[in-house]
Motif scaffolding. Structure first.
Motif, PDB file in Angstrom:
ATOM      1  N   ILE A   8       0.688  -1.085  -0.054  1.00 42.14           N
ATOM      2  CA  ILE A   8       0.069   0.082  -0.012  1.00 42.14           C
ATOM      3  C   ILE A   8       1.015   1.251   0.091  1.00 42.14           C
ATOM      4  N   VAL A   9       1.990   1.308   0.835  1.00 46.68           N
ATOM      5  CA  VAL A   9       2.629   2.396   1.040  1.00 46.68           C
ATOM      6  C   VAL A   9       3.547   2.544  -0.290  1.00 46.68           C
ATOM      7  N   ASP A  10       4.086   1.441  -0.802  1.00 48.61           N
ATOM      8  CA  ASP A  10       4.849   1.531  -1.889  1.00 48.61           C
ATOM      9  C   ASP A  10       4.283   2.283  -3.118  1.00 48.61           C
ATOM     10  N   GLU A  14       4.641   5.730  -5.016  1.00 45.10           N
ATOM     11  CA  GLU A  14       5.002   5.808  -6.516  1.00 45.10           C
ATOM     12  C   GLU A  14       3.830   6.662  -7.210  1.00 45.10           C
ATOM     13  N   ILE A  15       2.779   6.952  -6.797  1.00 46.65           N
ATOM     14  CA  ILE A  15       1.693   7.616  -7.505  1.00 46.65           C
ATOM     15  C   ILE A  15       1.898   9.189  -7.057  1.00 46.65           C
ATOM     16  N   THR A  16       2.217   9.219  -5.840  1.00 53.80           N
ATOM     17  CA  THR A  16       2.517  10.731  -5.311  1.00 53.80           C
ATOM     18  C   THR A  16       3.831  11.289  -5.964  1.00 53.80           C
ATOM     19  N   SER A  17       4.699  10.434  -6.218  1.00 55.24           N
ATOM     20  CA  SER A  17       6.161  10.869  -6.603  1.00 55.24           C
ATOM     21  C   SER A  17       5.792  11.902  -7.951  1.00 55.24           C
ATOM     22  N   PRO A  42      -6.224   3.679   5.321  1.00 47.48           N
ATOM     23  CA  PRO A  42      -5.475   4.547   6.119  1.00 47.48           C
ATOM     24  C   PRO A  42      -3.987   4.553   5.950  1.00 47.48           C
ATOM     25  N   GLU A  43      -3.200   3.679   5.462  1.00 45.72           N
ATOM     26  CA  GLU A  43      -1.867   3.600   5.294  1.00 45.72           C
ATOM     27  C   GLU A  43      -1.610   4.437   4.076  1.00 45.72           C
ATOM     28  N   ALA A  44      -2.494   4.367   2.962  1.00 44.03           N
ATOM     29  CA  ALA A  44      -2.446   5.278   1.845  1.00 44.03           C
ATOM     30  C   ALA A  44      -2.637   6.941   2.133  1.00 44.03           C
ATOM     31  N   MET A  45      -3.545   7.156   2.792  1.00 45.78           N
ATOM     32  CA  MET A  45      -4.048   8.372   3.292  1.00 45.78           C
ATOM     33  C   MET A  45      -2.621   9.063   4.073  1.00 45.78           C
ATOM     34  N   GLU A  46      -2.302   8.216   5.015  1.00 51.07           N
ATOM     35  CA  GLU A  46      -0.986   8.886   5.773  1.00 51.07           C
ATOM     36  C   GLU A  46       0.192   9.152   4.814  1.00 51.07           C
ATOM     37  N   THR A  47       0.350   8.195   3.802  1.00 57.07           N
ATOM     38  CA  THR A  47       1.577   8.316   2.748  1.00 57.07           C
ATOM     39  C   THR A  47       1.231   9.553   2.118  1.00 57.07           C
ATOM     40  N   ILE A  48      -0.014   9.901   1.719  1.00 61.06           N
ATOM     41  CA  ILE A  48      -0.205  10.985   0.766  1.00 61.06           C
ATOM     42  C   ILE A  48      -0.185  12.231   1.559  1.00 61.06           C
ATOM     43  N   TYR A  49      -0.770  12.395   2.807  1.00 62.04           N
ATOM     44  CA  TYR A  49      -0.359  13.669   3.303  1.00 62.04           C
ATOM     45  C   TYR A  49       1.129  13.917   4.006  1.00 62.04           C
ATOM     46  N   THR A  50       1.648  12.726   4.158  1.00 58.58           N
ATOM     47  CA  THR A  50       3.225  12.810   4.381  1.00 58.58           C
ATOM     48  C   THR A  50       4.251  13.442   3.355  1.00 58.58           C
ATOM     49  N   GLU A  51       3.816  12.749   2.266  1.00 55.91           N
ATOM     50  CA  GLU A  51       4.672  12.822   1.014  1.00 55.91           C
ATOM     51  C   GLU A  51       4.258  14.099   0.501  1.00 55.91           C
TER      52      GLU A  51
END
Length: 156
Positions: A8-10, A14-17, A42-51
């Motif tokens: 999920i995180v990877d 990749e998408i947010t990059s 939730p893991e994707a949402m956290e990655t989005i706002y962090t990235e």
């Protein structure tokens, strides 16, 4: 099969990059992540706002404002029961009750086996066929409770 947290995180990274240097990318990112994962865990949402270095509330605000985004897993088959005026007067409430009973779920819920998600909708645009349900992209008109088992059996 459930995706691992790392997958999920990877996938989300990749998408947010591709959007880190552009403004206005939140909605396309949410769309792409949901397309890739099936929903917005939730893991994707956290990655989005962090990235993207944007507030958590902004990401969740957008994801919960638009009906197209889903924070919970959805079924392989989406059942939409029309509640428009024509469908209502021709018995769509009975159709909804029957589907809920057959699947053992409430509106806007998904079966445990992820086979079906049940959604009420304001209109499916097929008033002449009322009452109407739609399963995925297939429309079924002139619905009666007795027809539902056969229709649901078509979707594995």
């Amino acid at each position: 099969m459930a995706l691992s947290v790392q997958t999920i995180v990877d996938t989300t990274k990749e998408i947010t990059s591709h959007w880190k240097t552009e403004r206005g990318g939140l909605i396309p990112i949410l769309q792409q992540v949901q397309d890739a994962l099936g929903y917005l865990p939730p893991e994707a949402m956290e990655t989005i706002y962090t990235e993207l270095k944007i507030p958590k509330a902004e990401v969740y605000g957008v994801a919960t404002f638009y009906a197209q985004f889903h924070l919970k897993p959805r079924g392989r088959n989406i059942i939409r029961v029309c509640r428009g005026t024509a469908c209502h007067v021709r018995g769509s409430a009975r159709i909804m009750t029957t589907v809920k009973d057959l699947l053992g779920i409430q509106e806007n819920c998904t079966t445990d086996d992820l086979r079906f998600t049940l959604e009420p909708v304001a209109c499916l645009g097929a008033c002449g066929l009322a009452p109407v349900i739609m399963v995925n992209k297939q429309t079924f008109g002139g619905m009666e409770p007795g027809k539902l088992v056969k229709i649901l059996d078509m979707f594995q």
